[in-house]
Scaffold this motif. Structure first.
Motif, PDB file in Angstrom:
ATOM      1  N   MET A 131       0.840  -1.210   0.000  1.00  0.00           N
ATOM      2  CA  MET A 131       0.000   0.000   0.000  1.00  0.00           C
ATOM      3  C   MET A 131       0.861   1.240   0.000  1.00  0.00           C
ATOM      4  O   MET A 131       0.744   2.111  -0.864  1.00  0.00           O
ATOM      5  N   ARG A 141       2.815   1.204  -3.175  1.00  0.00           N
ATOM      6  CA  ARG A 141       1.977   1.652  -4.287  1.00  0.00           C
ATOM      7  C   ARG A 141       1.828   3.175  -4.263  1.00  0.00           C
ATOM      8  O   ARG A 141       1.834   3.844  -5.294  1.00  0.00           O
ATOM      9  N   THR A 162       3.125   5.717  -7.064  1.00  0.00           N
ATOM     10  CA  THR A 162       2.219   6.691  -7.677  1.00  0.00           C
ATOM     11  C   THR A 162       2.810   8.111  -7.585  1.00  0.00           C
ATOM     12  O   THR A 162       2.788   8.864  -8.558  1.00  0.00           O
ATOM     13  N   ARG A 205      -9.243  13.512   2.622  1.00  0.00           N
ATOM     14  CA  ARG A 205      -9.905  12.358   1.993  1.00  0.00           C
ATOM     15  C   ARG A 205      -9.246  11.073   2.471  1.00  0.00           C
ATOM     16  O   ARG A 205      -9.919  10.084   2.733  1.00  0.00           O
ATOM     17  N   THR A 257     -10.298   9.498   5.756  1.00  0.00           N
ATOM     18  CA  THR A 257     -11.548   8.726   5.821  1.00  0.00           C
ATOM     19  C   THR A 257     -11.323   7.275   5.391  1.00  0.00           C
ATOM     20  O   THR A 257     -12.250   6.478   5.430  1.00  0.00           O
ATOM     21  N   THR A 258     -10.100   6.948   4.950  1.00  0.00           N
ATOM     22  CA  THR A 258      -9.783   5.577   4.554  1.00  0.00           C
ATOM     23  C   THR A 258      -9.013   4.905   5.699  1.00  0.00           C
ATOM     24  O   THR A 258      -8.608   5.585   6.635  1.00  0.00           O
ATOM     25  N   PRO A 259      -8.822   3.600   5.627  1.00  0.00           N
ATOM     26  CA  PRO A 259      -8.053   2.944   6.702  1.00  0.00           C
ATOM     27  C   PRO A 259      -6.581   3.376   6.724  1.00  0.00           C
ATOM     28  O   PRO A 259      -5.868   3.047   7.654  1.00  0.00           O
ATOM     29  N   VAL A 260      -6.139   4.100   5.685  1.00  0.00           N
ATOM     30  CA  VAL A 260      -4.732   4.493   5.616  1.00  0.00           C
ATOM     31  C   VAL A 260      -4.548   5.885   6.223  1.00  0.00           C
ATOM     32  O   VAL A 260      -5.202   6.827   5.805  1.00  0.00           O
ATOM     33  N   ARG A 302     -13.589   2.626   9.307  1.00  0.00           N
ATOM     34  CA  ARG A 302     -13.110   3.171   8.032  1.00  0.00           C
ATOM     35  C   ARG A 302     -13.151   2.172   6.893  1.00  0.00           C
ATOM     36  O   ARG A 302     -13.108   2.560   5.727  1.00  0.00           O
ATOM     37  N   THR A 303     -13.225   0.885   7.246  1.00  0.00           N
ATOM     38  CA  THR A 303     -13.378  -0.101   6.179  1.00  0.00           C
ATOM     39  C   THR A 303     -14.846  -0.275   5.814  1.00  0.00           C
ATOM     40  O   THR A 303     -15.169  -0.931   4.834  1.00  0.00           O
ATOM     41  N   VAL A 324     -16.639   7.440   1.613  1.00  0.00           N
ATOM     42  CA  VAL A 324     -16.939   8.851   1.762  1.00  0.00           C
ATOM     43  C   VAL A 324     -16.646   9.623   0.484  1.00  0.00           C
ATOM     44  O   VAL A 324     -15.660   9.383  -0.199  1.00  0.00           O
ATOM     45  N   GLU A 356      -5.446   4.931 -12.150  1.00  0.00           N
ATOM     46  CA  GLU A 356      -4.444   4.894 -11.082  1.00  0.00           C
ATOM     47  C   GLU A 356      -5.053   5.233  -9.729  1.00  0.00           C
ATOM     48  O   GLU A 356      -4.714   4.631  -8.709  1.00  0.00           O
ATOM     49  N   GLN A 378      -7.043   2.228  -8.562  1.00  0.00           N
ATOM     50  CA  GLN A 378      -6.137   1.141  -8.213  1.00  0.00           C
ATOM     51  C   GLN A 378      -5.432   1.437  -6.883  1.00  0.00           C
ATOM     52  O   GLN A 378      -5.347   0.585  -6.007  1.00  0.00           O
ATOM     53  N   LEU A 379      -4.963   2.689  -6.738  1.00  0.00           N
ATOM     54  CA  LEU A 379      -4.273   3.081  -5.505  1.00  0.00           C
ATOM     55  C   LEU A 379      -5.193   2.952  -4.293  1.00  0.00           C
ATOM     56  O   LEU A 379      -4.838   2.328  -3.293  1.00  0.00           O
ATOM     57  N   TYR A 380      -6.409   3.501  -4.415  1.00  0.00           N
ATOM     58  CA  TYR A 380      -7.319   3.478  -3.268  1.00  0.00           C
ATOM     59  C   TYR A 380      -7.772   2.057  -2.933  1.00  0.00           C
ATOM     60  O   TYR A 380      -8.100   1.769  -1.790  1.00  0.00           O
ATOM     61  N   THR A 431      -5.921  -0.427  -2.773  1.00  0.00           N
ATOM     62  CA  THR A 431      -4.912  -1.069  -1.919  1.00  0.00           C
ATOM     63  C   THR A 431      -5.046  -0.645  -0.453  1.00  0.00           C
ATOM     64  O   THR A 431      -4.378  -1.190   0.408  1.00  0.00           O
ATOM     65  N   PHE A 432      -5.906   0.340  -0.198  1.00  0.00           N
ATOM     66  CA  PHE A 432      -6.065   0.822   1.187  1.00  0.00           C
ATOM     67  C   PHE A 432      -6.980  -0.072   2.016  1.00  0.00           C
ATOM     68  O   PHE A 432      -7.019   0.029   3.231  1.00  0.00           O
ATOM     69  N   TYR A 433      -7.771  -0.933   1.338  1.00  0.00           N
ATOM     70  CA  TYR A 433      -8.837  -1.655   2.031  1.00  0.00           C
ATOM     71  C   TYR A 433      -8.563  -3.149   2.117  1.00  0.00           C
ATOM     72  O   TYR A 433      -7.965  -3.722   1.196  1.00  0.00           O
ATOM     73  N   PHE A 456     -15.508  10.081  -7.835  1.00  0.00           N
ATOM     74  CA  PHE A 456     -15.595  10.148  -6.368  1.00  0.00           C
ATOM     75  C   PHE A 456     -16.572   9.114  -5.818  1.00  0.00           C
ATOM     76  O   PHE A 456     -16.338   8.537  -4.759  1.00  0.00           O
ATOM     77  N   LEU A 497     -14.759   5.896  -5.953  1.00  0.00           N
ATOM     78  CA  LEU A 497     -13.768   5.828  -4.873  1.00  0.00           C
ATOM     79  C   LEU A 497     -14.445   5.588  -3.516  1.00  0.00           C
ATOM     80  O   LEU A 497     -13.901   4.903  -2.660  1.00  0.00           O
ATOM     81  N   ALA A 498     -15.649   6.148  -3.365  1.00  0.00           N
ATOM     82  CA  ALA A 498     -16.372   5.940  -2.105  1.00  0.00           C
ATOM     83  C   ALA A 498     -16.796   4.476  -1.963  1.00  0.00           C
ATOM     84  O   ALA A 498     -16.994   3.990  -0.860  1.00  0.00           O
TER      85      ALA A 498
END
Lengths: 239, 304
Positions: A1, A4, A8, A83, A86-89, B75-76, B80, B95, B98-100, B102-104, B139, B142-143
């Motif tokens: 993560m 990545r 990026t 933004r 609001t994610t787990p990161v 958050r999982t 939002v 991109e 794809q990037l976002y 990898t956050f979950y 968006f 992404l949400a």
């Protein structure tokens, strides 16, 4: 993560032609053009270490005092950090990724200057290699932490660019980058000793000519790294 | 089952109170609207739900958990879309997704989302070159990238042209069809009326009403009006005698009949009995705008 993310960020860096030109193209241009002018193979004066050192310092300063604070302050201004929260990161990982990419660019740039300067132009490689690496790492970190503090306190991306410019020119002038410290008055050199860019360049030049960097410069770089690193961590606003 | 529970939420910033007292309950699977003028405390309320802000008073529970204490877990579960949030201009659509992803821990297939939200052709387009509607679609995607149970959409259609706004409404309905509960913040009456199962009307940091759109409208004790051009002269008392009718006016050749209850039926029955045909017949009824005025004492558009 996080890998990545850094990947990026690196792609985004490569997509800004002005950034690539300023941080990789410019030092290369400096070392090649000045190298051709002075013919370092036969020159034995201490100024021989100035040109490659100055090329590296110039690029480090742009990277840390212009690009880094502007990019990060823009990320905050555009709500990208928000933004992320609001994610787990955690949004701090974006800072980390950005610093990692900047460090990789700094390393690549330094390598290019040393290798091209040596094999194409005939500059010597840093004689005191351990001292040079230490000067590079500490110098880069100290400059990055200053850039992070600028990003932390600047209310907008535009303000970060402005503050960064001011710090940049002060460092370039008193740090012996625009003109070598040999030609600067003592009081300016005294100031330069305590500026991150001045300490970095002087330490690198010392190592280049064969002597280990002076404790003063190492201490200045290390102190800046710790103090400004903590300040950035404490002051950084995510929104 | 309540998926979001906000009880007596209170939040102030330095010298002003953003949210006085907000309580609301969102059920699983519904589109719940938070409607109110700018500065009413809508965004602050959802930011407390998202865990971005800590309440100064009251409690917030999302899936039974505290958004601050259990932020790592929640958050999982919450996707939002933030008001006025952007991406780096040179980051490409593919991109970003794809990037976002990898956050979950259990992300949706980003290529699938790309095609689901009509962004396939824009996969290699930088964010900075997207239109307003395309950005909003990205968006939304992404949400949803983390396979959330709840999607919070804050002022999703602000700045969009009417066509793009209607397209986006369609998308929000598709989110719900995926079984995702939607919390929608808006200051557009038409948007709330069209999309929401239930609406909380917020004004000056307080909830003034929570109801379905039609429930809100029916709270308005407003009179209906029937306008028509009679085909033959008609004695006014025939209308005023009706219990449903409160007044009759003549405007040019038109009769304007105001009243309550089943006004239209009462009026047309009288007309039929006297063989009068009503031309240009129009019925004006209260809508959500009137409901808002009745609830807050002012018009939504004026309060901006």
């Amino acid at each position: 993560m996080i890998i990545r993310m850094a990947f990026t960020e690196f792609k985004l860096y490569l997509r800004e032609p002005a950034s690539v030109a300023a941080t990789l193209g410019l030092p290369l241009l400096i070392v090649v053009s000045f190298g051709l002018l002075i013919n370092p193979g036969t020159d034995t004066s201490s100024l021989v270490t100035y040109f490659p050192g100055m090329a590296i310092a110039f690029s480090l300063a742009i990277l840390s005092l212009n690009l880094l604070p502007t990019i990060l302050a823009n990320y905050r201004e555009k709500g990208i950090l928000r933004r992320l929260s609001t994610t787990p990161v955690p949004p701090a990982s974006l800072l980390l990724a950005q610093v990692a990419v900047s460090f990789a660019v700094a390393l690549a740039m330094t390598l290019i200057v040393v290798v091209v300067g040596h094999f194409v132009i005939g500059f010597t490689v840093p004689a005191q290699l351990g001292g040079f690496l230490l000067a590079f790492v500490l110098g880069t970190l100290s400059l990055f932490t200053v850039g992070l503090v600028i990003a932390a306190i600047a209310p907008s991306g535009r303000a970060a660019t402005g503050i960064g410019m001011l710090v940049f020119f002060l460092n370039m002038f008193a740090g012996g980058v625009f003109t070598p410290r040999e030609t600067l008055p003592d009081f300016l050199n005294r100031i330069g000793d305590f500026l991150p860019l001045g300490a970095t360049l002087t330490a690198m030049r010392d190592a280049w000519s064969g002597s280990f960097p002076q404790p003063l410069h190492l201490l200045v770089m290390a102190t800046i790294t710790v103090v400004f690193g903590l300040a950035a961590a404490g002051l950084f606003r995510w929104e | 089952m309540a998926i979001i529970e906000v009880t007596n939420l209170h939040k102030r910033y330095r010298d002003h109170v953003a949210v006085h007292d907000v309580s609301l309950t969102v059920q699983r699977g519904e589109i719940f609207g938070i409607l109110g003028p700018n500065g009413a405390g809508k965004t602050t309320t959802v930011e407390c739900v998202e865990g971005l802000r800590a309440p100064d008073g009251g409690t917030v529970r999302v899936l039974g958990k505290d958004p601050r204490a259990d932020r790592t877990h929640l958050r999982t579960k919450i996707g939002v879309q933030l008001q006025e949030s952007q991406l780096p201009d040179r980051l490409r659509v593919g991109e970003a997704l794809q990037l976002y992803s990898t956050f979950y821990p259990d992300p949706a297939d980003w290529r699938r989302l790309l095609s689901d939200w009509g962004l396939e052709a824009k996969r290699d387009t930088p964010f900075g070159k997207l239109s307003g509607g395309q950005k909003q679609r990205l968006f939304i995607a992404l949400a949803l990238i983390g396979n959330p149970e709840i999607a919070v959409l804050d002022e999703l259609t602000t700045g969009l042209d009417p066509q793009a706004r209607r397209d986006t409404w369609q998308l929000v309905e598709e989110i719900r069809e995926r079984g995702v509960t939607v919390l929608l913040v808006t200051h557009f009456m038409a948007e709330a009326e069209r999309l929401c199962d239930r609406i909380a009307v917020i004004d000056a940091g307080r909830v003034v009403a929570v109801d379905t759109p039609s429930g809100l409208v029916s709270r308005v004790d407003a009179e209906q009006t029937v306008r028509f051009r009679p085909s033959a002269p008609l004695a006014e008392h025939l209308l005023t005698d009706l219990p449903e009718v409160s007044s009759v006016r003549r405007v040019g050749g038109q009769l304007v009949v105001s009243g309550t209850g089943n006004l239209l039926h009462a009026v047309t029955s009288v007309l039929a009995r006297h063989q009068v045909v009503a031309a240009d017949l129009r019925v004006e009824q209260a809508d959500l705008d009137d409901a808002f005025v009745a609830l807050t004492g002012r018009k939504l558009e004026e309060s901006k």
